[in-house]
Design an enzyme around this catalytic site. Structure first.
Site, PDB file in Angstrom:
ATOM      1  N   GLN A 197       0.647  -1.178  -0.102  1.00 51.17           N
ATOM      2  CA  GLN A 197      -0.035   0.001   0.455  1.00 51.17           C
ATOM      3  C   GLN A 197       0.480   1.464  -0.011  1.00 51.17           C
ATOM      4  O   GLN A 197       1.958   1.114   0.190  1.00 51.17           O
ATOM      5  CB  GLN A 197      -0.420   0.080   1.316  1.00 51.17           C
ATOM      6  CG  GLN A 197      -2.210   0.818   1.561  1.00 51.17           C
ATOM      7  CD  GLN A 197      -1.652   2.575   1.897  1.00 51.17           C
ATOM      8  OE1 GLN A 197      -0.960   2.279   2.661  1.00 51.17           O
ATOM      9  NE2 GLN A 197      -2.827   2.774   1.381  1.00 51.17           N
ATOM     10  N   SER A 199       1.035   3.487   0.964  1.00 50.03           N
ATOM     11  CA  SER A 199       2.143   4.251   2.307  1.00 50.03           C
ATOM     12  C   SER A 199       3.583   3.806   2.946  1.00 50.03           C
ATOM     13  O   SER A 199       4.113   3.472   3.896  1.00 50.03           O
ATOM     14  CB  SER A 199       1.565   4.186   4.302  1.00 50.03           C
ATOM     15  OG  SER A 199       0.768   3.115   3.932  1.00 50.03           O
ATOM     16  N   LYS A 200       3.205   2.417   2.542  1.00 56.51           N
ATOM     17  CA  LYS A 200       4.753   1.401   3.294  1.00 56.51           C
ATOM     18  C   LYS A 200       5.708   1.284   2.786  1.00 56.51           C
ATOM     19  O   LYS A 200       6.187   2.388   2.085  1.00 56.51           O
ATOM     20  CB  LYS A 200       4.292  -0.311   2.502  1.00 56.51           C
ATOM     21  CG  LYS A 200       2.322  -0.492   3.276  1.00 56.51           C
ATOM     22  CD  LYS A 200       2.710  -0.647   5.194  1.00 56.51           C
ATOM     23  CE  LYS A 200       1.468  -1.177   5.545  1.00 56.51           C
ATOM     24  NZ  LYS A 200       0.241  -0.128   5.267  1.00 56.51           N
ATOM     25  N   ASN A 201       6.805   1.169   3.626  1.00 58.30           N
ATOM     26  CA  ASN A 201       8.025   1.289   3.502  1.00 58.30           C
ATOM     27  C   ASN A 201       8.532   0.905   1.788  1.00 58.30           C
ATOM     28  O   ASN A 201       9.629   1.293   1.336  1.00 58.30           O
ATOM     29  CB  ASN A 201       9.139   0.450   4.334  1.00 58.30           C
ATOM     30  CG  ASN A 201       9.341   1.106   5.364  1.00 58.30           C
ATOM     31  OD1 ASN A 201       7.643   1.499   6.273  1.00 58.30           O
ATOM     32  ND2 ASN A 201       9.937   0.554   7.007  1.00 58.30           N
TER      33      ASN A 201
END
Length: 431
Positions: A197, A199-201
């Site tokens: 997603q 927002s992930k790293n």
């Protein structure tokens, strides 16, 4: 001593210095997506190499997994893993009381009952002792979450699982690149689930997920599950025959191409993030009454979210409720330009879907096992304490150039701590 911004002073973090966008969308990301768009293979069910299969191989090679299966999102990854492992009606799955809602919903998607266990007060991950207390003859699997990017205590969880004959599905949605005794998270159980997603790293350009496993048969079962239960062998014409229950959980080529470009820069981003976050946490650790995030020995934390706990007594505020101190600090720090927020406002077992058994109607899946529903406000003392006394910083620190911004954040913390009398006044008013 400079005046607090909440009282009309100058903020420690100037407004024009607060931006730290994430994800970073570079020219190589745009080129990768346009190249995929111009290609003929936009979905994963085409024969031969395509951007989805390329990402699967790149992810496996980069982090050291035997098999990787790309899917539509991290929630689908958890559900598919449980399905492929045979979890279904009448089964119980142990999950942490503190996590994103998807961790608790994934068992319900398989008509299994989520059984919540409390967490460790330092790592915020499953407490192995509470896991063992909650095992029953119906328990089929454990889903440890590597919350915020910190590896769970997989040595103890794996030992418990072996002793009781349970499957382990790692929820590594927030933890790509994290390691436990030199091994990547996701490889420590039967299967691991990652989220891509935005927002992930390691993000994609929207939603996406990945499943990893060391078991070739399990990988094949997960591939069938994402594609309507069909067998899709290379060089074999598609026959549209479903060999078992399946879903349409495929990833598309544009998502895969974007993630492949991001993955190529991950090591550089991660190296810089580790430096930035370490310097930031070292400054905050000097302040009384604050517990900075940490990880178990012999593990690598990838700092997806930074959670801070606040102790009124150590802060010098005996008799003040933790929630009151948290509320005061949130107000003062946000005024200084630090975007402090809460992550999860209540324990998973307090979510309405679990308390009111809003599954598949008529109380299912709980009605299948005869298990009682959860009771809002009861149990899970560590989870409740963490929610009451902590705040988080999210996303900004993922930008690899956020070092100067984090230094400003540290200035803001030190400034607020220098006004402990005002913190005491606000906290006392909130008690």
């Amino acid at each position: 001593m400079s005046r607090l911004a909440a009282l009309g002073g100058t903020a420690a973090v100037p407004k024009d210095q607060r931006r730290a966008p994430w994800p970073l969308v570079e020219d190589e990301d745009r080129k990768a997506v346009l190249s995929a768009l111009d290609g003929a293979r936009l979905v994963s069910d085409t024969d031969g190499t395509n951007p989805v299969s390329e990402l699967e191989q790149q992810w496996a090679d980069h982090f050291g997994f035997a098999h990787c299966v790309a899917v539509s999102n991290g929630t689908a990854a958890l559900s598919l893993a449980l399905s492929a492992l045979g979890v279904g009606p009448g089964d119980e799955v142990i999950v942490p009381a503190l996590s994103f809602i998807a961790t608790g919903l994934a068992p319900v998607h398989q008509m299994a009952v989520p059984v919540f266990a409390d967490i460790d007060p330092v790592t915020y991950n499953l407490d192995p002792e509470d896991v063992e207390r909650r095992i029953t003859p119906r328990t089929r699997a454990i889903v440890p979450v590597h919350l915020h990017g910190a590896p769970a205590d997989m040595d103890r969880i794996a030992e418990i699982a072996r002793r009781h004959g349970l499957a382990v599905v790692e929820d590594a949605a927030q933890a790509p690149g994290a390691t436990h005794r030199g091994r990547p998270v996701g490889s420590l159980g039967d299967a691991g689930a990652f989220s891509l997603q935005v927002s992930k790293n390691v993000p994609t350009c929207g939603e996406g997920g990945l499943l990893v496993t060391g078991d070739a048969e399990l990988a094949a079962a997960m591939r069938r599950g994402r594609q309507f239960g069909e067998v899709m062998d290379p060089g074999r014409e598609r026959d549209y025959v479903s060999h078992g229950l399946g879903w349409n959980h495929k990833m598309n080529a544009l998502q895969a191409a974007f993630t492949s470009a991001q993955l190529a820069r991950f090591d550089d981003y991660e190296r810089r993030r580790q430096q930035n976050v370490a310097a930031f946490l070292a400054r905050l650790a000097e302040l009384p009454g604050i517990q900075v995030p940490t990880a178990l020995p012999d593990t690598t934390h990838v700092w997806h979210i930074l959670r801070f706990r606040f102790d009124p007594a150590a802060f010098g505020l005996d008799g003040v409720a933790p929630r009151a101190l948290r509320t005061a600090l949130r107000r003062l720090l946000r005024a200084e330009g630090v975007p402090m927020s809460q992550y999860q406002l209540l324990p998973l077992p307090d979510q309405t879907v679990f308390v009111d058994r809003l599954g598949f109607g008529a109380g299912h899946p709980w009605a299948v096992t005869g298990a009682p529903g959860t009771v809002r406000g009861e149990g899970y003392p560590v989870t409740r304490a963490v929610i009451e006394d902590s705040l988080t910083i999210q996303k900004r620190h993922l930008n690899p150039d956020s070092g100067p911004l984090l230094a400003r954040y540290a200035d803001a913390f030190e400034k607020v701590w220098a006004h402990r009398d005002m913190v005491a006044t606000l906290a006392g008013a909130a008690s």
